[in-house]
Design an enzyme around this catalytic site. Structure first.
Site, PDB file in Angstrom:
ATOM      1  N   GLU A  93       0.542  -1.171  -0.088  1.00 33.28           N
ATOM      2  CA  GLU A  93      -0.026   0.047   0.054  1.00 33.28           C
ATOM      3  C   GLU A  93       0.755   1.092  -0.116  1.00 33.28           C
ATOM      4  OE1 GLU A  93      -1.985  -1.071   3.471  1.00 33.28           O
ATOM      5  OE2 GLU A  93      -1.217   0.501   4.544  1.00 33.28           O
ATOM      6  N   CYS A 106       3.664   8.215  -0.078  1.00 31.69           N
ATOM      7  CA  CYS A 106       4.235   7.738   1.094  1.00 31.69           C
ATOM      8  C   CYS A 106       4.288   6.021   0.484  1.00 31.69           C
ATOM      9  CB  CYS A 106       3.566   7.582   2.239  1.00 31.69           C
ATOM     10  SG  CYS A 106       4.203   6.534   3.594  1.00 31.69           S
ATOM     11  N   CYS A 113       7.555  -6.458   7.391  1.00 34.32           N
ATOM     12  CA  CYS A 113       8.785  -5.918   7.943  1.00 34.32           C
ATOM     13  C   CYS A 113       9.153  -6.885   9.033  1.00 34.32           C
ATOM     14  CB  CYS A 113       8.169  -4.576   8.273  1.00 34.32           C
ATOM     15  SG  CYS A 113       9.667  -3.609   9.183  1.00 34.32           S
ATOM     16  N   CYS A 117       8.156  -3.480  15.454  1.00 34.34           N
ATOM     17  CA  CYS A 117       7.637  -2.234  16.600  1.00 34.34           C
ATOM     18  C   CYS A 117       6.369  -2.727  16.903  1.00 34.34           C
ATOM     19  CB  CYS A 117       7.918  -1.037  15.772  1.00 34.34           C
ATOM     20  SG  CYS A 117       9.542  -0.685  14.972  1.00 34.34           S
ATOM     21  N   CYS A 120       3.005  -0.979  15.474  1.00 32.96           N
ATOM     22  CA  CYS A 120       3.196  -0.573  14.108  1.00 32.96           C
ATOM     23  C   CYS A 120       2.398  -1.921  13.229  1.00 32.96           C
ATOM     24  CB  CYS A 120       4.561  -0.479  13.371  1.00 32.96           C
ATOM     25  SG  CYS A 120       4.618  -0.509  11.645  1.00 32.96           S
ATOM     26  N   GLU A 161      11.301  -1.768   5.961  1.00 37.18           N
ATOM     27  CA  GLU A 161      12.375  -0.834   6.567  1.00 37.18           C
ATOM     28  C   GLU A 161      13.424  -0.612   5.307  1.00 37.18           C
ATOM     29  OE1 GLU A 161      13.657   0.699   8.932  1.00 37.18           O
ATOM     30  OE2 GLU A 161      15.594   0.950   7.764  1.00 37.18           O
ATOM     31  N   LEU A 216      12.992   7.301  16.363  1.00 35.53           N
ATOM     32  CA  LEU A 216      13.624   7.094  17.645  1.00 35.53           C
ATOM     33  C   LEU A 216      12.467   6.479  18.549  1.00 35.53           C
ATOM     34  CD1 LEU A 216      16.123   7.642  19.075  1.00 35.53           C
ATOM     35  CD2 LEU A 216      15.392  10.006  19.635  1.00 35.53           C
ATOM     36  N   CYS A 334       0.418   2.782   9.183  1.00 28.96           N
ATOM     37  CA  CYS A 334       1.427   1.609   8.286  1.00 28.96           C
ATOM     38  C   CYS A 334       0.692   0.277   8.422  1.00 28.96           C
ATOM     39  CB  CYS A 334       2.626   1.763   8.639  1.00 28.96           C
ATOM     40  SG  CYS A 334       3.629   3.213   8.594  1.00 28.96           S
TER      41      CYS A 334
HETATM   42  N1  SAH Z   1      10.542   1.242   8.829  1.00 30.51           N
HETATM   43  C1  SAH Z   1      10.708   2.713   8.673  1.00 30.51           C
HETATM   44  C2  SAH Z   1       9.615   3.433   7.871  1.00 30.51           C
HETATM   45  C3  SAH Z   1       8.131   2.913   7.950  1.00 30.51           C
HETATM   46  S1  SAH Z   1       7.179   3.454   9.192  1.00 30.51           S
HETATM   47  C4  SAH Z   1      10.999   3.196  10.189  1.00 30.51           C
HETATM   48  O1  SAH Z   1      10.580   2.858  10.926  1.00 30.51           O
HETATM   49  O2  SAH Z   1      11.012   4.623  10.191  1.00 30.51           O
HETATM   50  C5  SAH Z   1       7.187   5.322   9.057  1.00 30.51           C
HETATM   51  C6  SAH Z   1       6.839   5.919  10.443  1.00 30.51           C
HETATM   52  O3  SAH Z   1       5.395   5.559  10.988  1.00 30.51           O
HETATM   53  C7  SAH Z   1       7.685   5.297  11.435  1.00 30.51           C
HETATM   54  O4  SAH Z   1       8.337   6.432  12.248  1.00 30.51           O
HETATM   55  C8  SAH Z   1       7.026   4.464  12.343  1.00 30.51           C
HETATM   56  O5  SAH Z   1       7.372   4.180  13.689  1.00 30.51           O
HETATM   57  C9  SAH Z   1       5.531   5.196  12.307  1.00 30.51           C
HETATM   58  N2  SAH Z   1       4.454   4.414  12.771  1.00 30.51           N
HETATM   59  C10 SAH Z   1       4.264   3.198  12.623  1.00 30.51           C
HETATM   60  N3  SAH Z   1       3.113   2.717  13.019  1.00 30.51           N
HETATM   61  C11 SAH Z   1       2.463   3.884  13.868  1.00 30.51           C
HETATM   62  C12 SAH Z   1       1.303   3.915  14.388  1.00 30.51           C
HETATM   63  N4  SAH Z   1       0.543   3.002  14.723  1.00 30.51           N
HETATM   64  N5  SAH Z   1       1.060   5.213  14.677  1.00 30.51           N
HETATM   65  C13 SAH Z   1       1.889   6.425  14.569  1.00 30.51           C
HETATM   66  N6  SAH Z   1       3.009   6.146  13.937  1.00 30.51           N
HETATM   67  C14 SAH Z   1       3.369   4.856  13.519  1.00 30.51           C
END
Ligand code: SAH
Length: 344
Positions: A93, A106, A113, A117, A120, A161, A216, A334
């Site tokens: 997506e 985006c 992935c 996290c 996510c 990622e 971070l 995401c």
């Molecule tokens: N893997 C990369 C890029 C993908 S996520 C990364 O970690 O940066 C893009 C951003 O969206 C990241 O900062 C991620 O932590 C954030 N993100 C993912 N799920 C989220 C959620 N449920 N609410 C808010 N931010 C989220």
């Protein structure tokens, strides 16, 4: 299975070499490039000024369309989301985010992935495979089809990622960059990483003007360990030292992403620690109030807490923005759209 040769994954010099090998005149590359990037067509047949034999040879050697749109959903904030099917049936997506003069897309860099996290939706089932450059460029072109206009900015903040798929992501960026093709300036492209240090180090040496964001999400190891398993491999001290080096070497300012989760990483202590850590070198912060998902029990921070963080960071001279979630009503966090489709 080897992935097919997507024509959108080629540098122009590679297409030129292929044509030369077949004894084709030099101007064919320009003609083909125009059908790919200036006036994109869905079918080789439509490349009218090419001889039939060449069209057939292209068709035998390359795949033209890397993906097809399955669903486009819109939100009342103007955000739209495209769910696309890849040639092997996998779904990815991308999100279109129009804002004033910008039309941002985006994009995803992987199917799933591996970093997991906890908040996510993309990483709940691990990673299935990397996207290849042709598929990433295909996402960009799908976004232009849906916008009906030129896309002005690309952010690698969709599923995956980017630094776990470094080579193909960089290839896609160079293809998007090509002034004879899409011609998107590197400064209009942002890579977002969860903190993969070898990727940051490699990028520092590319000499590209792309923007870098680092997720971070916590100012201390205990908090980050609980949110991001990647912290066990690359902990905060090491990560920030690497970011500082990157800034020094490239003279480019990193943006730290900080997803704000109530009582998890938004306490007064977190705020103080974050300010202390980030005031050591020039950087920016983007606060993202958590987009709540079914798979995670965390709640989004209160507005006042977010504003308090903004105030404290700004007081120290750290430029801070807030991404008030757009398009929650289209499951824009995401991976949410993809996971909904996979469970039906
Ligand atoms: N893997 C990369 C890029 C993908 S996520 C990364 O970690 O940066 C893009 C951003 O969206 C990241 O900062 C991620 O932590 C954030 N993100 C993912 N799920 C989220 C959620 N449920 N609410 C808010 N931010 C989220």
């Amino acid at each position: 299975m080897d992935s097919p040769a997507f024509i959108y994954g080629l540098y122009r010099s590679e297409l030129e070499a292929w044509l030369k090998e077949r004894g084709e005149p030099g101007f064919r590359a320009k003609q083909i490039w125009e059908w790919l990037y200036r006036n994109p067509v869905a079918d080789w047949e439509q490349m009218r000024n090419l001889p039939k034999g060449l069209r057939g040879a292209l068709e035998d050697a390359f795949v033209l369309m890397p993906l097809t749109e399955v669903e486009v959903s819109s939100s009342n904030t103007g955000t739209r989301k495209i769910l696309s099917r890849l040639r092997d049936g996998e779904l990815i997506e991308e999100v279109l985010i129009p804002a004033e003069e910008r039309r941002t897309v985006c994009v995803s860099s992987q199917v799933g992935c591996m970093f997991g996290c906890v908040f996510c939706a993309s990483g709940q089932n691990g990673v299935k495979r990397n996207l290849v450059a042709g598929e990433i460029v295909g996402e960009f072109l799908a976004a232009q089809r849906v916008y009906g206009q030129r896309v002005t900015n690309v952010v690698f903040m969709g599923i995956g990622e980017p630094f776990d798929n470094y080579d193909e992501v960089l290839r896609a960026i160079r293809i998007l960059n090509d002034p004879d093709g899409i011609g998107l300036g590197a400064r209009r492209i942002t890579i977002s990483t969860c903190g993969v240090i070898p990727g940051i180090e490699r990028l520092a040496k590319e000499g590209l003007q792309v923007e870098l964001s680092v997720s971070l999400h916590a100012p201390s190891d205990p908090v980050r360990d609980a949110l991001m398993p990647v912290n066990a491999t690359w902990a905060i001290d090491e990560l920030l030292a690497c970011c500082e080096r990157y800034t020094r070497e490239t003279k480019r300012i990193i943006t730290f992403e900080y997803t704000m989760i109530r009582d998890v990483n938004d306490t007064e202590r977190d705020c103080r620690e974050l300010v202390a850590r980030l005031s050591r070198f020039p950087c920016r912060v983007n606060l993202i109030p958590l987009s709540e998902i079914d798979e995670y029990e965390g709640k989004t921070s209160h507005r006042e807490t977010v504003e308090h963080f903004v105030g404290e960071l700004e007081k120290t001279g750290i430029n801070t923005t807030v991404r008030w979630s757009k398009g929650i009503d289209v499951n824009a966090a995401c991976g949410q759209l993809r996971s909904r489709h996979e469970t039906v």
